[in-house]
Design an enzyme around this catalytic site. Structure first.
Site, PDB file in Angstrom:
ATOM      1  CD  GLU A   1      20.647  22.637  16.093  1.00  0.00           C
ATOM      2  OE1 GLU A   1      19.951  23.650  16.267  1.00  0.00           O
ATOM      3  OE2 GLU A   1      20.261  21.481  16.420  1.00  0.00           O
TER       4      GLU A   1
ATOM      5  CD  GLU B   1      17.824  25.203  13.001  1.00  0.00           C
ATOM      6  OE1 GLU B   1      17.214  24.940  14.069  1.00  0.00           O
ATOM      7  OE2 GLU B   1      18.504  24.362  12.390  1.00  0.00           O
TER       8      GLU B   1
END
Length: 674
Positions: free
Chosen positions: A149, A305
């Site tokens: 991320e 995710e």
């Protein structure tokens, strides 16, 4: 992601270091029970595998990899560099990032590193070299997962290390300080630089910082993060040349230009957490899923995710209602995903995310969440032939990170312009009509699209403006919305009347911008009727015709929406923000004029329909009911629901709320995507 075992991969983040080793055998047993085929592993393992600088302990991770390999579970192996161990900042405090007002960010969370830090990159690549060499030939290794991320918590750093790196970046971009002064319009406010050594990041200033300096710092920040990724990527490519490499992006994430990063990924990956409190949360998901699929021109991507149920980081965190997790997972597959994974496998007992749901909850396997997860694993396993198929769209929506960064700078006619919201409004008008849509940068080849939509390109180069004009001149249909084509790549206004590079194409001139007050609305009437808010413009026609005019306010009677025949094609312009119904009407007219049909005609409200197709001609029609009422979808020919074996062919599919159907025609599907 390898194609040797073609299937929709299913699983989640696996963090065995949080648990005693005796739990690991149970983990693999339960993974097989739940239908897990892939896990991401090692994302936050740096401190465990390198407890002291240069001292490595991979023995425990060897056993993790072996356990997974013995169970037939593939590993998307993380490079472990997302959260540096405490010893790194103790020895090298200069790696810690700083905010624009000079405050240091300390360890205790994650991403506590300056992206420009050569020290951080040196230690990170040293670890990656060891990791790649050790596991290069491990049979469980499927894909590399670099970092995690990027830009989530440290979007930009303003420390002295970053300042020096910024000056290096500017020298490479502009060559001379004179060119920099011209690009940044430094004659304004006595900002002229005599040497690059005088240039700083746009730190906290007494008033508005130079907008071109701010724009370049967004570009530099994205590049600094990408250089961290590429430093690790280059090690992995050298040591393991045949293993695919990815990193998990975040939804339409401003600091990270997905199109630029896509050039350096073998498969796109996304983390996406839909909000159970929002009845329309599937709409931003649809936008982001289309973006991931389009970034590498239709290649299947990975949902790396999502949450099995509740998250922990919103102000209020609702669990997902029964069937919701299944619906939203299938939505990703319907829009091109070949992997559905979660954060995380086993719910943490401690730490900041202990209340974030997991595939194995605190309450164990005798739970609704584990049952739903296991059911989905079996469903995905039942349709392995979906993997590798692709979607095709006849509509493109254009977006550009450089324009986004420029649009939302300060000292503009309105600070209320939100690029993401503007884009999603136009995408929603297509989604609700059941029309497939690609999301592409303005430099992408557009000729194969029948309709191109430009929600906003405030920053537009002369070259890209010429490409849009050529597309329409050759017979394309174009919809452009307000405040587009205003500045060049250095945030300097295109002279010659707004929007100068698009004036001939659109057949109009804009004399003034009239942003509306908060809560102010105007009526719009003509060939379409409705209301408008946020923005309006004083439009003079120069060949275009008014499709609708403002009904009140200072611009009453002036054009609000226009249409212009240009060459063999048509260009529409929307000089305001239309209400959703009016925008849908306009988009329907534009796409019908362009000959763009929905995937299925007569879709019930709230039902999504998409098609994926293989090179061998096999087709899958996905139907998903995002609404709150029962729906029945009429099919153009008999089809069989692959998720309900033994039910036979049907021409009408009943869908309860949160219902899903994956259909295959007996012969072929004669819809709009053929």
């Amino acid at each position: 992601m390898t194609t040797a075992d073609q299937r929709i991969h299913f699983g989640g983040d696996y963090n065995p270091e949080q648990w005693p080793e005796e739990v690991w055998a149970e983990d693999t047993r339960l993974m097989k029970e739940a239908g897990v085929t892939m896990v991401t592993a090692g994302i936050f393992s740096w401190a465990r595998v390198e407890p002291r600088p240069g001292e490595y302990d991979f023995g425990w991770f060897d056993r993790v990899m072996d356990n997974l390999g013995d169970a037939g579970i593939r590993v998307c192996l993380a490079t472990m560099t997302a959260s540096p161990p405490p010893w790194l900042s103790r020895l090298h405090p200069e790696v810690l990032p700083e905010t624009e007002d000079g405050r240091r960010k300390w360890p205790g969370g994650r991403q506590h590193y300056c992206p420009s830090s050569p020290v951080y990159r040196e230690y990170a690549t040293r670890l990656v070299e060891r990791l790649a060499t050790r596991y290069a030939d491990h049979p469980a290794l499927d894909t590399w997962h670099v970092g995690n991320e990027y830009g989530c918590h440290t979007r930009q750093c303003y420390c002295d290390v970053s300042a020096a790196d910024f000056r290096r970046w500017l020298r490479e971009r502009y060559g001379t300080v004179q060119a920099l002064n011209y690009a940044w319009s430094t004659a304004f406010w006595s900002q002229r630089y005599d040497t690059f050594d005088e240039v700083l990041p746009p730190r906290l200033a007494p008033t508005f910082a130079n907008p071109a300096q701010q724009l370049d710092y967004w570009r530099f920040g994205d590049d600094a993060l990408r250089q961290c990724y590429l430093a690790e990527y280059e090690v992995l490519r050298r040591v393991t040349p045949g293993v695919p490499i990815t990193t998990n992006l975040m939804p339409h994430h401003k600091p990270v230009d997905a199109f630029a990063w896509a050039e350096h990924q073998d498969v796109m990956s996304l983390d996406h957490y839909q909000d159970p409190y929002d009845p329309r949360t599937h709409l931003p998901a649809a936008y982001n899923f289309d973006l991931m699929r389009s970034a590498r021109e239709g290649q299947p991507w990975m949902l790396l995710e999502q949450a099995p149920s509740a998250v922990n980081w919103r102000a209020r965190n609702s669990p997902k209602k029964p069937g919701t997790m299944r619906l939203w997972s299938w939505q990703a597959v319907a829009q091109g995903a070949d992997a559905v994974l979660y954060f995380q496998w086993r719910q943490s007992r401690g730490g900041a995310e202990k209340y974030h749901s997991a595939m194995v909850p605190h309450a164990g396997t005798g739970t609704r969440v584990f049952r739903e997860v296991s059911d989905l694993g079996r469903e995905l396993a039942s349709v392995p032939d979906i993997a590798g198929t692709r979607s095709r769209a006849n509509v493109a929506l254009l977006t550009d990170w450089n324009s986004w960064w420029a649009l939302e700078l300060d000292s503009h006619p309105s600070s209320a312009l939100d690029q993401s919201a503007i884009n999603r409004a136009h995408h929603q008008a297509l989604f609700d009509a059941g029309v497939a849509c690609d999301i592409v940068p303005p430099h992408r080849v557009l000729d194969r699209y029948q309709l191109v939509v430009v929600p906003n390109l405030y920053l537009l180069s002369e070259d890209n403006a010429a490409r849009l004009a050529a597309y329409v001149e050759r017979g394309g249909h174009l919809v452009v919305s307000f405040f587009s084509g205003i500045v060049d790549t250095c945030d300097r206004v295109h002279l010659g009347g707004y929007p100068a590079p698009l004036r001939r194409l659109l057949g109009l001139r804009i004399e003034e911008f009239w942003p509306l007050a908060e809560g102010e609305t105007l009526s719009v009437h003509g060939e379409l009727n409705g209301s408008a808010d946020l923005w309006s413009e004083a439009i003079d026609l120069e060949g275009a015709e008014a499709v609708a005019v403002f009904g009140d306010g200072e611009l009453a009677g002036r054009p609000a929406v226009t249409r212009h025949a240009y060459g063999e094609g048509t260009a529409w312009y929307i000089g305001t923000r239309l209400d959703p119904a009016a925008l849908r009407t306009l988009m329907d007219r534009a796409r019908e004029a362009a000959g763009v049909a929905p995937v299925l005609h007569g879709l019930p409200e709230g039902v999504q329909a998409t098609v994926r197709q293989g090179e061998d001609g096999r087709r899958f029609l996905f139907l998903l009911n995002h609404g709150t009422s029962d729906a029945t979808v009429e099919l153009p020919e008999p089809m069989r629901d692959r998720l309900r074996p033994g039910t036979g062919d049907t021409t009408a599919v009943p869908l309860p709320p949160r219902g899903v159907a994956v259909l295959q025609p007996t012969d072929h599907f004669p819809g709009a995507l053929t």
